[in-house]
Design a protein around this motif. Structure first.
Motif: not given
Length: 678
Positions: A121-128, A141-157
């Motif tokens: 949900t929108s509360l599952t992840w902390i987006r920054s 994106n950091t998982l709120r319940s487990n901050p050791s799980v992180v997704l990073i989007f560089l967004n190159l084409p």
């Protein structure tokens, strides 16, 4: 990942619920894991941190699972870097590029939540926002319940974006245009994300180095930087093709990792793991039912956000039951030296890592990272030089980063190093054995698919090195008296994957086995002792394998060959009926304990029984042992859990104890489930 032209040839099965203990010390199948010979290390174990660097938002769940799910489910720190926005030219259902990019990001978040059995949900992840070098900004994106799980989007084409086609290729090669603005996915304005500009290759390299410094990974998973391509091939025969974005992400990781390691000597040791991409759909399904189920469920969580995938799901069926590494890392890296001591060999930080146990009453020490001029790929072959020399010799595949391009024969080489002094386990002088360039197909990416070396010792004590060559067959080079070497020669074979298997029979003849992507096992046998020539065994039984093979001499003197079956991942074996001559066509099924990949056999010199070690569905190891010497009946599987990189190895020490080795995702060596050394 975009649409694959591959044809789904196999309906594959494969990850039951993953749970992991730190380690289990138990008695397995007649040999004791908590032996007094195995000393517990007092060194604090570093926490494992696994970094995935991929091109698109589904690459990790398609190509790196079930390894990824095992890490996430075990609570390991995981950071995944998505280099492109995956926007293509928008979705096939008409969604514009920025919206399609946002949908794929949401799919990635849903997949990781599914791996942890959480709702998304929108509360599952902390987006920054995350600021990278040169003012470039990414989304974190950091998982709120487990901050050791992180997704990073560089967004190159994405490479399929017509407004910025093949951006990663242009950045890496410095081909104009070589400056690209990032995509701003729909909805990210809420966190203030704005477009940044990557103006050169170094911008992306520096971004990756920055992330490596921030997260200090102990394992890096990425895609294949050197896929074997065949422009003249079409359809099902276009085997090892891959997406250009996949390839260049792998190459950027190579360069960034080299810079990261060169800049500091205090970072944790890193194991690099490359995975095949699109081509896995055209290999035998190597996952069992439980692995298939979880991999598919994770993908299902993602797919509802990817409208292109929903409309083309049938094109993805071949990926759910398969996962293949570029380099397996081998299974013969734990060995007894000429003096009877034990030694373990791996590749960490691109260098040869060596652990040792001086004698049965002492602790393991190491690893010592050996000096080498160029990075080594996973997969080291080890051999003992004959008496009175008594030194160890290692063989590896080396790839200079400065020449990391397809089609350059000098860019890959097989290298070897002899121990400086017997028992010292120091390897500082490396000799190039070259490569079998006579096979290079002018219509293919020359030498891109060379495998790791495998070594056998002939009856006269000289070494024979075998590799999978650029034509997917097997080539060999032979040691001569005085440490000179023959030229490379062809053994034969075609369309093989992984590394060959070699075993020396009781009569001193070398047997060579190779497995093709369609599962057929081929067998060659040395024409005479010390002959350096091999004949294909035209009477070898027709059987189907979904792993590379491993062989051992059983207590009755006959060779037994172990592998996994397609679809089920069951461990099976076939065996000689007449030594060096005939094989039984009977395939004996030993079932499995989940997991996938090769099976390691070891004949215990005391009990005269074969023991088998392989991975299980908990991402640990399981073992089974013959009920009696030379029997076709094996005990049930017993678990030795852990969280490992690559495949296990096993050896008998000079006290007759079976010793199982594995490399942990924290970089430590584990002996029978216990971390040893540093």
């Amino acid at each position: 990942m975009k649409y694959s032209p591959g044809i789904n040839r196999y309906l594959k099965l494969a990850l039951s619920e993953m749970q992991l203990s730190k380690y289990v010390i138990a008695t397995i199948l007649g040999f004791t894991l908590c032996s007094p010979l195995i000393a517990r290390s007092q060194v604090m174990t570093p926490a494992p941190m696994v970094m995935q660097v991929v091109a698109h938002e589904d690459d990790d769940i398609l190509f790196m699972n079930p390894d990824l799910s095992a890490s996430v489910s075990a609570g390991t720190g995981v950071v995944t870097v998505y280099v492109t926005a995956g926007e293509s030219n928008g979705s096939l259902t008409g969604d514009p590029r920025t919206l399609y990019a946002a949908q794929r990001e949401e799919g990635a978040r849903a997949a990781y939540a599914a791996m942890l059995k959480q709702s998304n949900t929108s509360l599952t992840w902390i987006r920054s926002l995350l600021t990278l070098p040169n003012g470039i900004v990414a989304e974190k994106n950091t998982l709120r319940s487990n901050p050791s799980v992180v997704l990073i989007f560089l967004n190159l084409p994405d490479g399929g974006d017509p407004d910025a086609a093949y951006a990663l290729y242009h950045l890496y090669e410095g081909v104009a245009p070589s400056s690209y603005a990032t995509i701003v996915p729909t909805g990210t304005d809420g966190i203030g994300l704005k477009s940044s500009t990557y103006g050169s290759k170094s911008d992306l390299v520096n971004a990756l180095v920055f992330l490596m410094n921030q997260y200090k990974p102990t394992v890096i998973r990425t895609l294949d930087p050197r896929p074997y391509s065949c422009p003249a091939c079409t359809g099902i025969d276009y085997v090892n093709f891959d997406n250009t974005d996949h390839t260049y992400v792998g190459r950027f990781v190579d360069v960034a990792l080299n810079q990261y390691l060169a800049a500091s000597t205090s970072v944790p040791r890193v194991s690099l793991r490359n995975y095949l991409g699109y081509s896995i759909g055209q290999y035998q399904g190597n996952l069992g039912a439980s692995e298939y189920t979880v991999k598919r469920s994770v993908f299902d969580a993602y797919k509802y956000w990817d409208h292109n995938l929903l409309s083309q799901e049938n094109n993805y069926l071949g990926y759910f039951g398969t996962s293949y590494p570029k380099y397996s890392g081998g299974t013969a890296w734990l060995t007894q030296t000429q003096s009877g001591n034990l030694a373990a060999f791996s590749v960490q930080n691109g260098k040869l890592a060596v652990w040792s146990r001086p004698n049965a009453n002492q602790q393991w020490t190491g690893p010592v990272l050996q000096t080498s001029s160029d990075p080594l790929m996973p997969g080291v072959a080890v051999a003992k030089r004959p008496v009175p020399d008594n030194r160890m010799q290692v063989f590896a595949l080396s790839i200079p980063l400065a020449q990391n391009t397809d089609g350059a024969p000098e860019s890959l080489k097989i290298v070897t190093s002899i121990e400086n002094t017997a028992g010292g386990l120091n390897f500082t002088k490396w000799l190039s054995l070259g490569i079998p360039t006579m096979n290079c197909d002018p219509n293919a990416s020359c030498l891109a698919s060379l495998g790791s070396p495998i070594v056998a010792t002939s009856q006269n004590g000289l070494f024979h090195v075998f590799i999978r060559n650029d034509r997917q067959g097997i080539s060999a080079i032979h040691q001569r008296t005085g440490d000179t070497w023959s030229s490379w020669s062809d053994i034969g074979g075609a369309d093989l994957f992984g590394d060959p298997t070699v075993v020396v029979s009781k009569n001193g003849l070398i047997h060579v086995f190779g497995t093709s992507r369609n599962g057929q096992i081929s067998h060659w046998i040395e024409t005479a002792n010390n002959a350096e020539t091999f004949n294909i065994d035209s009477h070898f039984p027709t059987t189907s394998a979904a792993s590379t093979t491993n062989a051992s001499i059983d207590s009755d003197g006959k060779i037994a060959l172990f592998y996994r079956q397609p679809g089920t991942a069951n461990v099976v074996f076939i065996k000689e009926s007449v030594s060096d001559s005939l094989w039984s066509a009977t395939v004996t099924n030993i079932s499995n304990d989940g997991g996938f990949g090769p099976v390691v056999p070891l004949l215990n010199p005391t009990t005269k029984k074969l023991s088998l070690v392989t991975t299980n569905s908990l991402a640990g190891l399981s073992s089974s042992t013959q009920s009696s010497p030379a029997s076709s009946v094996y005990s049930g599987w017993s678990k030795l859990n852990g969280l490992y990189v690559g495949y296990p190895s096993a050896v008998a020490d000079n006290g007759g104890n079976t010793v199982i080795g594995a490399i942990g995702q924290n970089g430590r060596l584990y002996i029978n489930g216990v971390a040893v050394g540093n």
